[in-house]
Design a protein around this motif. Structure first.
Motif, PDB file in Angstrom:
ATOM      1  N   ARG A 109       0.909  -1.371  -0.140  1.00  9.25           N
ATOM      2  CA  ARG A 109       0.123  -0.051  -0.034  1.00  9.25           C
ATOM      3  C   ARG A 109       0.862   1.273  -0.132  1.00  9.25           C
ATOM      4  O   ARG A 109       0.838   1.819  -0.504  1.00  9.25           O
ATOM      5  CB  ARG A 109      -0.700   0.052   1.437  1.00  9.25           C
ATOM      6  CG  ARG A 109      -1.712   0.983   1.120  1.00  9.25           C
ATOM      7  CD  ARG A 109      -2.711   1.517   2.662  1.00  9.25           C
ATOM      8  NE  ARG A 109      -3.464   2.321   2.526  1.00  9.25           N
ATOM      9  CZ  ARG A 109      -4.622   2.859   2.559  1.00  9.25           C
ATOM     10  NH1 ARG A 109      -5.155   1.949   2.585  1.00  9.25           N
ATOM     11  NH2 ARG A 109      -5.127   3.988   3.058  1.00  9.25           N
ATOM     12  N   CYS A 135     -12.174   0.209  -3.618  1.00 12.51           N
ATOM     13  CA  CYS A 135     -10.975  -0.565  -4.055  1.00 12.51           C
ATOM     14  C   CYS A 135     -11.215  -1.964  -2.783  1.00 12.51           C
ATOM     15  O   CYS A 135     -10.203  -2.930  -2.785  1.00 12.51           O
ATOM     16  CB  CYS A 135      -9.456  -0.139  -3.701  1.00 12.51           C
ATOM     17  SG  CYS A 135      -8.939   0.646  -5.043  1.00 12.51           S
ATOM     18  N   ASN A 136     -12.027  -0.883  -1.950  1.00 14.10           N
ATOM     19  CA  ASN A 136     -12.016  -1.696  -0.190  1.00 14.10           C
ATOM     20  C   ASN A 136     -10.716  -2.209  -0.064  1.00 14.10           C
ATOM     21  O   ASN A 136     -10.253  -3.431   0.216  1.00 14.10           O
ATOM     22  CB  ASN A 136     -12.776  -3.427  -0.358  1.00 14.10           C
ATOM     23  CG  ASN A 136     -14.248  -2.807  -1.107  1.00 14.10           C
ATOM     24  OD1 ASN A 136     -14.567  -2.039  -0.340  1.00 14.10           O
ATOM     25  ND2 ASN A 136     -15.105  -3.756  -2.186  1.00 14.10           N
ATOM     26  N   LEU A 143      -2.297  -4.727  -1.307  1.00 15.03           N
ATOM     27  CA  LEU A 143      -3.061  -4.313  -1.837  1.00 15.03           C
ATOM     28  C   LEU A 143      -3.115  -5.474  -3.092  1.00 15.03           C
ATOM     29  O   LEU A 143      -2.300  -5.880  -3.667  1.00 15.03           O
ATOM     30  CB  LEU A 143      -3.404  -2.828  -3.031  1.00 15.03           C
ATOM     31  CG  LEU A 143      -3.331  -1.718  -1.518  1.00 15.03           C
ATOM     32  CD1 LEU A 143      -2.695  -0.689  -2.181  1.00 15.03           C
ATOM     33  CD2 LEU A 143      -4.080  -1.745  -0.882  1.00 15.03           C
ATOM     34  N   ASP A 147      -7.890  -5.920  -7.387  1.00 19.14           N
ATOM     35  CA  ASP A 147      -8.974  -4.644  -6.117  1.00 19.14           C
ATOM     36  C   ASP A 147      -8.889  -3.277  -6.802  1.00 19.14           C
ATOM     37  O   ASP A 147      -9.411  -2.760  -6.539  1.00 19.14           O
ATOM     38  CB  ASP A 147      -8.675  -5.071  -5.187  1.00 19.14           C
ATOM     39  CG  ASP A 147      -9.023  -6.281  -4.253  1.00 19.14           C
ATOM     40  OD1 ASP A 147     -10.085  -7.466  -5.035  1.00 19.14           O
ATOM     41  OD2 ASP A 147      -8.667  -6.834  -3.490  1.00 19.14           O
ATOM     42  N   LEU A 148      -7.245  -3.215  -7.529  1.00 17.92           N
ATOM     43  CA  LEU A 148      -7.449  -2.374  -7.591  1.00 17.92           C
ATOM     44  C   LEU A 148      -8.018  -1.758  -8.703  1.00 17.92           C
ATOM     45  O   LEU A 148      -8.695  -0.964  -9.756  1.00 17.92           O
ATOM     46  CB  LEU A 148      -5.564  -1.652  -8.356  1.00 17.92           C
ATOM     47  CG  LEU A 148      -5.078  -1.752  -6.230  1.00 17.92           C
ATOM     48  CD1 LEU A 148      -3.556  -1.994  -6.693  1.00 17.92           C
ATOM     49  CD2 LEU A 148      -4.955  -0.468  -5.419  1.00 17.92           C
ATOM     50  N   ARG A 150     -10.386  -3.237 -10.395  1.00 18.55           N
ATOM     51  CA  ARG A 150     -12.034  -2.729 -10.343  1.00 18.55           C
ATOM     52  C   ARG A 150     -12.498  -1.469  -9.424  1.00 18.55           C
ATOM     53  O   ARG A 150     -13.263  -1.588  -9.803  1.00 18.55           O
ATOM     54  CB  ARG A 150     -12.329  -3.868  -9.334  1.00 18.55           C
ATOM     55  CG  ARG A 150     -13.520  -4.597  -9.390  1.00 18.55           C
ATOM     56  CD  ARG A 150     -14.179  -5.430  -7.670  1.00 18.55           C
ATOM     57  NE  ARG A 150     -13.502  -6.625  -9.103  1.00 18.55           N
ATOM     58  CZ  ARG A 150     -13.007  -7.012  -7.403  1.00 18.55           C
ATOM     59  NH1 ARG A 150     -12.933  -6.967  -6.310  1.00 18.55           N
ATOM     60  NH2 ARG A 150     -11.773  -8.426  -8.171  1.00 18.55           N
ATOM     61  N   GLY A 151     -11.740  -1.564  -8.524  1.00 17.28           N
ATOM     62  CA  GLY A 151     -11.316   0.295  -8.142  1.00 17.28           C
ATOM     63  C   GLY A 151     -11.552   1.003  -9.212  1.00 17.28           C
ATOM     64  O   GLY A 151     -12.053   2.426  -9.091  1.00 17.28           O
TER      65      GLY A 151
END
Length: 161
Positions: A109, A135-136, A143, A147-148, A150-151
């Protein structure tokens, strides 16, 4: 004001935003846009294409009285819906350019936040935090790249595979 037309690929709120964006670009209020403004309008709707691709999309739209009418441009939006958004591969490529040192499925992160706040058009700390929420990943030290992606896609508002 232009009428809010039902677009097959957009919900009612998005259709309202289309009408508002059109009105904002229609400087003289004649209900028509120049080709250049029509291309800006399409980009507002999530068409992340080159000028040449956008010109191809609007090539068949009749030019009436020096401009392109709202209804005709809405037909373009419906017929070219699969071209809206940003491909996952483009988002992933951008992440790899931003963070050339990461090759795994995860990134620390702190490394990601540093890259966002120090390179190119820097993010503010608030923008970074907003992205982390999308990105939850608010409290995660590591991270996941998926997810990144998708966010980032959800922050753009439109995505395509």
């Amino acid at each position: 004001p232009v009428p809010i037309l039902k677009l097959h690929n957009l919900d009612e709120a998005a259709a309202q935003e289309c009408a508002v964006a059109f009105e904002m670009l229609d400087n003289d209020g004649d209900g028509k846009l120049s080709k250049r403004d029509a291309m800006k309008w399409l980009r507002c709707l999530g068409f992340c294409c080159s000028d040449k691709e956008l010109m191809t999309m609007i090539a068949g739209v009749p030019v009436e009285g020096g401009g392109l009418q709202y209804g005709d441009l809405c037909d373009v939006v419906d017929s070219c819906a699969d071209q809206r958004g940003v491909p996952d591969s483009a988002v992933e490529h951008a992440l790899r350019v931003l963070l050339p040192s990461f090759h795994d499925e995860t990134v620390p992160r702190e490394v990601f936040e540093e890259a966002l706040t120090t390179q190119g058009d820097c993010f503010s700390p608030e923008e970074v935090e907003d992205l982390m929420e999308m990105c939850n990943a608010t409290n995660r030290p590591t991270l996941r790249v998926k997810d990144l992606i998708r966010g980032i896609r959800s922050s753009i508002g439109v995505s395509r595979k």
